[in-house]
Structure formats: C-alpha cells, structure tokens
Design a protein around this motif. Structure first.
Motif, PDB file in Angstrom:
ATOM      1  N   GLY A 159      -0.879   6.730 -11.144  1.00 49.75           N
ATOM      2  CA  GLY A 159      -1.746   6.864  -9.981  1.00 49.75           C
ATOM      3  C   GLY A 159      -1.719   5.578  -9.172  1.00 49.75           C
ATOM      4  N   ILE A 160      -1.503   5.688  -7.867  1.00 48.82           N
ATOM      5  CA  ILE A 160      -1.435   4.518  -6.990  1.00 48.82           C
ATOM      6  C   ILE A 160      -2.522   4.639  -5.936  1.00 48.82           C
ATOM      7  CG2 ILE A 160       0.009   3.127  -5.457  1.00 48.82           C
ATOM      8  CD1 ILE A 160       2.452   4.489  -6.757  1.00 48.82           C
ATOM      9  N   SER A 161      -3.467   3.707  -5.967  1.00 46.14           N
ATOM     10  CA  SER A 161      -4.586   3.701  -5.017  1.00 46.14           C
ATOM     11  C   SER A 161      -4.542   2.415  -4.211  1.00 46.14           C
ATOM     12  CB  SER A 161      -5.917   3.803  -5.770  1.00 46.14           C
ATOM     13  OG  SER A 161      -7.002   3.633  -4.878  1.00 46.14           O
ATOM     14  N   ILE A 162      -4.274   2.534  -2.909  1.00 53.31           N
ATOM     15  CA  ILE A 162      -4.200   1.376  -2.015  1.00 53.31           C
ATOM     16  C   ILE A 162      -5.430   1.382  -1.110  1.00 53.31           C
ATOM     17  CG2 ILE A 162      -2.835   0.211  -0.239  1.00 53.31           C
ATOM     18  CD1 ILE A 162      -1.520   0.284  -3.020  1.00 53.31           C
ATOM     19  N   LYS A 163      -5.998   0.200  -0.868  1.00 53.95           N
ATOM     20  CA  LYS A 163      -7.294   0.134  -0.185  1.00 53.95           C
ATOM     21  C   LYS A 163      -7.266   0.677   1.236  1.00 53.95           C
ATOM     22  CE  LYS A 163      -6.817  -4.779   1.006  1.00 53.95           C
ATOM     23  NZ  LYS A 163      -7.360  -6.125   0.678  1.00 53.95           N
ATOM     24  N   GLN A 164      -6.120   0.543   1.921  1.00 54.43           N
ATOM     25  CA  GLN A 164      -5.980   1.102   3.262  1.00 54.43           C
ATOM     26  C   GLN A 164      -4.512   1.081   3.640  1.00 54.43           C
ATOM     27  OE1 GLN A 164      -8.429  -1.378   5.718  1.00 54.43           O
ATOM     28  NE2 GLN A 164      -7.138  -3.176   5.511  1.00 54.43           N
ATOM     29  N   LEU A 165      -4.137   2.000   4.540  1.00 59.29           N
ATOM     30  CA  LEU A 165      -2.737   2.083   4.970  1.00 59.29           C
ATOM     31  C   LEU A 165      -2.612   1.868   6.473  1.00 59.29           C
ATOM     32  CD1 LEU A 165      -1.512   5.141   2.842  1.00 59.29           C
ATOM     33  CD2 LEU A 165      -1.309   2.705   2.326  1.00 59.29           C
ATOM     34  N   ASN A 166      -3.597   1.165   7.061  1.00 54.22           N
ATOM     35  CA  ASN A 166      -3.612   1.009   8.513  1.00 54.22           C
ATOM     36  C   ASN A 166      -2.897  -0.242   8.996  1.00 54.22           C
ATOM     37  OD1 ASN A 166      -5.445  -0.876   7.588  1.00 54.22           O
ATOM     38  ND2 ASN A 166      -7.026  -0.405   9.101  1.00 54.22           N
ATOM     39  N   ALA A 167      -2.172  -0.928   8.104  1.00 55.73           N
ATOM     40  CA  ALA A 167      -1.358  -2.079   8.479  1.00 55.73           C
ATOM     41  C   ALA A 167      -0.022  -1.981   7.753  1.00 55.73           C
ATOM     42  CB  ALA A 167      -2.067  -3.383   8.111  1.00 55.73           C
ATOM     43  N   PRO A 168       1.063  -2.474   8.356  1.00 49.11           N
ATOM     44  CA  PRO A 168       2.389  -2.320   7.753  1.00 49.11           C
ATOM     45  C   PRO A 168       2.484  -2.854   6.330  1.00 49.11           C
ATOM     46  CG  PRO A 168       2.599  -3.090  10.016  1.00 49.11           C
ATOM     47  CD  PRO A 168       1.138  -3.131   9.685  1.00 49.11           C
ATOM     48  N   TYR A 169       1.782  -3.953   6.043  1.00 48.44           N
ATOM     49  CA  TYR A 169       1.862  -4.520   4.696  1.00 48.44           C
ATOM     50  C   TYR A 169       1.408  -3.512   3.644  1.00 48.44           C
ATOM     51  CZ  TYR A 169       1.174  -7.402   0.624  1.00 48.44           C
ATOM     52  OH  TYR A 169       1.250  -7.886  -0.659  1.00 48.44           O
ATOM     53  N   PHE A 170       0.259  -2.898   3.870  1.00 45.43           N
ATOM     54  CA  PHE A 170      -0.293  -1.983   2.877  1.00 45.43           C
ATOM     55  C   PHE A 170       0.543  -0.713   2.781  1.00 45.43           C
ATOM     56  CE2 PHE A 170      -4.049  -4.373   4.477  1.00 45.43           C
ATOM     57  CZ  PHE A 170      -4.250  -5.135   3.338  1.00 45.43           C
ATOM     58  N   ALA A 171       1.084  -0.258   3.920  1.00 49.23           N
ATOM     59  CA  ALA A 171       1.959   0.919   3.898  1.00 49.23           C
ATOM     60  C   ALA A 171       3.207   0.649   3.066  1.00 49.23           C
ATOM     61  CB  ALA A 171       2.335   1.317   5.328  1.00 49.23           C
ATOM     62  N   GLU A 172       3.774  -0.544   3.215  1.00 47.44           N
ATOM     63  CA  GLU A 172       4.962  -0.900   2.438  1.00 47.44           C
ATOM     64  C   GLU A 172       4.610  -1.107   0.970  1.00 47.44           C
ATOM     65  OE1 GLU A 172       8.824  -1.625   1.336  1.00 47.44           O
ATOM     66  OE2 GLU A 172       8.026  -0.714   3.162  1.00 47.44           O
ATOM     67  N   LEU A 173       3.429  -1.656   0.686  1.00 49.06           N
ATOM     68  CA  LEU A 173       2.984  -1.822  -0.699  1.00 49.06           C
ATOM     69  C   LEU A 173       2.921  -0.461  -1.387  1.00 49.06           C
ATOM     70  CD1 LEU A 173       1.905  -4.227  -2.523  1.00 49.06           C
ATOM     71  CD2 LEU A 173      -0.382  -3.395  -1.936  1.00 49.06           C
ATOM     72  N   MET A 174       2.346   0.524  -0.724  1.00 48.29           N
ATOM     73  CA  MET A 174       2.288   1.877  -1.275  1.00 48.29           C
ATOM     74  C   MET A 174       3.679   2.458  -1.468  1.00 48.29           C
ATOM     75  SD  MET A 174       0.634   4.661  -2.207  1.00 48.29           S
ATOM     76  CE  MET A 174      -1.011   4.965  -1.523  1.00 48.29           C
ATOM     77  N   GLU A 175       4.510   2.374  -0.435  1.00 48.20           N
ATOM     78  CA  GLU A 175       5.840   2.986  -0.504  1.00 48.20           C
ATOM     79  C   GLU A 175       6.681   2.339  -1.602  1.00 48.20           C
ATOM     80  OE1 GLU A 175       8.569   5.822   0.289  1.00 48.20           O
ATOM     81  OE2 GLU A 175       6.524   5.659   1.069  1.00 48.20           O
ATOM     82  N   GLY A 233       5.265 -20.073  14.564  1.00 42.62           N
ATOM     83  CA  GLY A 233       5.527 -21.263  13.768  1.00 42.62           C
ATOM     84  C   GLY A 233       5.884 -21.039  12.321  1.00 42.62           C
ATOM     85  N   VAL A 234       4.973 -20.430  11.559  1.00 44.08           N
ATOM     86  CA  VAL A 234       5.119 -20.421  10.105  1.00 44.08           C
ATOM     87  C   VAL A 234       4.318 -19.270   9.511  1.00 44.08           C
ATOM     88  CG1 VAL A 234       3.153 -22.003   9.840  1.00 44.08           C
ATOM     89  CG2 VAL A 234       4.862 -21.860   8.018  1.00 44.08           C
ATOM     90  N   THR A 235       4.777 -18.781   8.368  1.00 44.08           N
ATOM     91  CA  THR A 235       4.018 -17.798   7.597  1.00 44.08           C
ATOM     92  C   THR A 235       4.311 -18.002   6.118  1.00 44.08           C
ATOM     93  OG1 THR A 235       3.474 -15.444   7.356  1.00 44.08           O
ATOM     94  CG2 THR A 235       5.787 -15.986   7.671  1.00 44.08           C
ATOM     95  N   GLY A 236       3.399 -17.551   5.270  1.00 42.97           N
ATOM     96  CA  GLY A 236       3.598 -17.632   3.829  1.00 42.97           C
ATOM     97  C   GLY A 236       4.257 -16.373   3.298  1.00 42.97           C
ATOM     98  N   LEU A 237       5.090 -16.526   2.274  1.00 34.29           N
ATOM     99  CA  LEU A 237       5.802 -15.383   1.689  1.00 34.29           C
ATOM    100  C   LEU A 237       4.842 -14.553   0.834  1.00 34.29           C
ATOM    101  CD1 LEU A 237       8.430 -13.826   1.086  1.00 34.29           C
ATOM    102  CD2 LEU A 237       8.780 -15.369  -0.849  1.00 34.29           C
ATOM    103  N   ASN A 238       4.703 -13.292   1.210  1.00 37.56           N
ATOM    104  CA  ASN A 238       3.877 -12.347   0.458  1.00 37.56           C
ATOM    105  C   ASN A 238       4.552 -10.996   0.532  1.00 37.56           C
ATOM    106  OD1 ASN A 238       1.676 -11.219  -0.926  1.00 37.56           O
ATOM    107  ND2 ASN A 238       0.628 -10.718   0.978  1.00 37.56           N
ATOM    108  N   ALA A 239       5.690 -10.866  -0.152  1.00 39.35           N
ATOM    109  CA  ALA A 239       6.548  -9.694  -0.018  1.00 39.35           C
ATOM    110  C   ALA A 239       5.946  -8.498  -0.753  1.00 39.35           C
ATOM    111  CB  ALA A 239       7.936 -10.002  -0.573  1.00 39.35           C
ATOM    112  N   PRO A 240       5.573  -7.422  -0.038  1.00 41.92           N
ATOM    113  CA  PRO A 240       4.944  -6.276  -0.701  1.00 41.92           C
ATOM    114  C   PRO A 240       5.870  -5.563  -1.682  1.00 41.92           C
ATOM    115  CG  PRO A 240       5.426  -5.785   1.594  1.00 41.92           C
ATOM    116  CD  PRO A 240       5.657  -7.243   1.417  1.00 41.92           C
ATOM    117  N   ASP A 241       7.180  -5.547  -1.399  1.00 44.13           N
ATOM    118  CA  ASP A 241       8.088  -4.877  -2.327  1.00 44.13           C
ATOM    119  C   ASP A 241       8.188  -5.639  -3.648  1.00 44.13           C
ATOM    120  OD1 ASP A 241       9.397  -6.982  -1.047  1.00 44.13           O
ATOM    121  OD2 ASP A 241      11.313  -5.941  -0.885  1.00 44.13           O
TER     122      ASP A 241
END
Length: 326
Positions: free
Chosen positions: A33-49, A270-278
C-alpha cells in the motif's frame, strides 16, 4: 549483512540499496500500500510513480492513495489498505503526529511501515524514514549563497511549505544556519535579514502568491530562499514580472526538479539541494521488501539518508536529465 548507521548511509550513497531485479521468494503474494500526502506538486507525483514502479518490479500487487494533504483522509485510506491485507505500507505522512496510531494498527496486523520524504513522530511504529539529508543539503546551499554573493548584506524573501511541517523547518533553518556560519567564517559576523516570509504549500502557484505578497510589502530583496523548487519556480514568475531577475538570486533547499536544473544550466537560478524522489522511493521499497522478508539487521537505523549535494552550475550536468518525469 549488518550495517552501522554510518555504514548504512554510505551504502545508500554507493547505490547498495537501489532496487535489484531479483524478486523476493514470496513476491507473488506480496501486497504493498502506497499513501502519499498529496499529488499536487511534481515531486510528490514522481514519488508515488517511482514507488509504484519499484513495488511492481519486485512482483508485488500495489494499492495507492492520495491523501490530498488531509491527515484524516490519509488515516482512512491506510485503514482501508490494512483491511485489504497489505504486507507493506509505504507512506509520506501528511502530518508528523496524526499518523502515529495508524502505524501502530499496521504493526499489530504484521504490516511493516516505511516512511518516505517527510518525518514522523518517533512514537510511531515504522522500519525507517528514507529522506534526503535536509540538514546537510541546507548547510551546503547556505555556504554556496555566501560564496556567490560575497560579503554584501543579504535581504531574504523566505518561502516555506506548510506550517508545522518538520522537514520544511529543518530545510529553512539549515540554509540560514549555513549562511550564518559561512558569513562568520569569511567576514566575522552574520549579516542577513528576513525581509518577508510566506507559505506556499509546496506548489508553484503557492510560491507565486507568496512572492507577490512579499514584493508588495518590499522590493528591497536580493535573495529568495525557498524550501523546494516548485515554490521557487512560482516565485521566480513574480520576480520576473517585477523586473527583478538581475537583483534577486534564487536558492532552494531541495529538490533538483528538472525545470529548476535547466534554469541553473542557463544561469537563471542559483542553487538547489538534491532530493531525488526516484532514489528515495526505490530505496524505501527495497528496504520494505527486505523488512517483510526478515532480512534487515535488528539495529537497522530509524532514518536512512541519501547523499547531500548542492546542485549549482558547476555540477548540474551530473544531475540534469531532460527526459526525467520530475
């Protein structure tokens, strides 16, 4: 094979925990069972997928649910999954405290729980939390900001995700801590001011709205700090509309979203931190399958970090994939 906490983090960094193609002995009977808190942003959609693909690659049946940011809906979704005899729960909790009891219900039913991305109250029953190293990422982002902007006073627009979210709090505090530490080391004193603070609910539209409000109050800003790329991308639209792109440097504590990385390559972000959902999803599913197979050491750590990285123009080519879903 057993791991110490340090060794386990290094194992993740080396890719040891990435999914293998081999399936567990009873994979045909495995239900996730996979329960994601929300799918309204690309990060969470990719986390689910990514979690779905990882579980199916292991030969498991998969049930999914979108909590839509509502703790009570997530509880109901998970209780429904438990009634349908799942073996493993993969969860991105909508709140750190509200999901404690349902994880206990899962444990009472012999269901293992692995938490992705967000933090959860330690009173919950879970195998581990898999997330990026938000503290280290934030410190690296803060250090880069000072290296880039020098000794000038920083006037910051700060955009946060959701009130009470512990991951967001760690992200913003760590970026600010990294800035203060680097300024003191280089110039002898902390020299930044939070000019405005808004809440963007992790989305581009939320970031746009928050930045518009901040700029209405003051345009004397030279740095945007956002807790994720989606909000920063929305805020950038407000900055561009005001003709302030040359004035305001954009920094995100996370995620490494494709659109942000493209702008980094172009020198427009400028910059972002690595937080790869896959990577987080694949690692979480792999750990969960090991847990239900009884193949984890007894002292398995309660948190599993992926490697910290500040993605900038100097290293963005290592991480930018124009074909990525995220």
């Amino acid at each position: 094979m057993g791991y110490t906490r340090k060794a386990w983090t290094l194992a993740v960094a080396a890719g040891v925990l990435m999914m293998s193609t081999a399936s567990p002995a009873f994979a045909a009977d495995c239900k996730v069972g996979i329960s994601i808190k929300q799918l309204n942003a690309p990060y969470f959609a990719e986390l689910m997928e990514s979690a779905k693909k990882a579980a199916k690659a292991k030969g498991c049946k998969v049930l999914t649910a979108d909590a839509q940011g509502k703790v009570m809906k997530q509880i109901a979704d998970i209780e429904d999954m438990l009634s349908r005899d799942i073996d493993l729960l993969i969860m991105d909790p909508a709140g750190p405290d509200g999901l404690v009891q349902v994880t206990r219900e899962a444990a009472q039913n012999g269901v293992k729980t692995v938490v992705l991305d967000s933090s959860i109250n330690e009173a919950a029953k879970y195998v581990t939390v898999v997330q990026s190293n938000n503290k280290k990422n934030g410190e690296l982002v803060g250090q880069w900001i000072v290296d880039k902007m020098g000794g000038k006073p920083l006037r910051i627009a700060l955009i946060s995700g959701a009130k009470g979210n512990p991951v967001g709090r760690v992200r913003r505090e760590s970026v600010l801590s990294g800035i203060a530490k680097a300024q003191k080391q280089k110039y002898g004193e902390k020299n930044y001011t939070i000019v405005g603070h808004g809440w963007g609910n992790w989305t581009q539209q939320g970031g746009l709205n928050a930045m518009e409000d901040i700029l209405t109050a003051s345009k004397n800003i030279n740095l945007l700090v956002s807790e994720n790329d989606s909000m920063a991308l929305g805020a950038r639209r407000a900055i561009k509309a005001q003709g302030l792109t040359d004035q305001i440097t954009i920094a995100a504590a996370a995620d490494g979203q494709k659109q942000a990385l493209k702008l980094i390559k172009e020198g427009k972000y400028g910059v972002t931190g690595l937080n790869a959902p896959d990577l987080i999803a694949n690692t979480g599913v792999d750990i969960g399958i090991k847990a239900i197979n009884g193949k984890l050491p007894e002292d398995f750590p309660k948190i599993t970090y992926t490697p910290p990285v500040a993605i900038t123009k100097s290293n963005v080519d290592k991480y930018y994939n124009p074909n990525s879903a995220f």
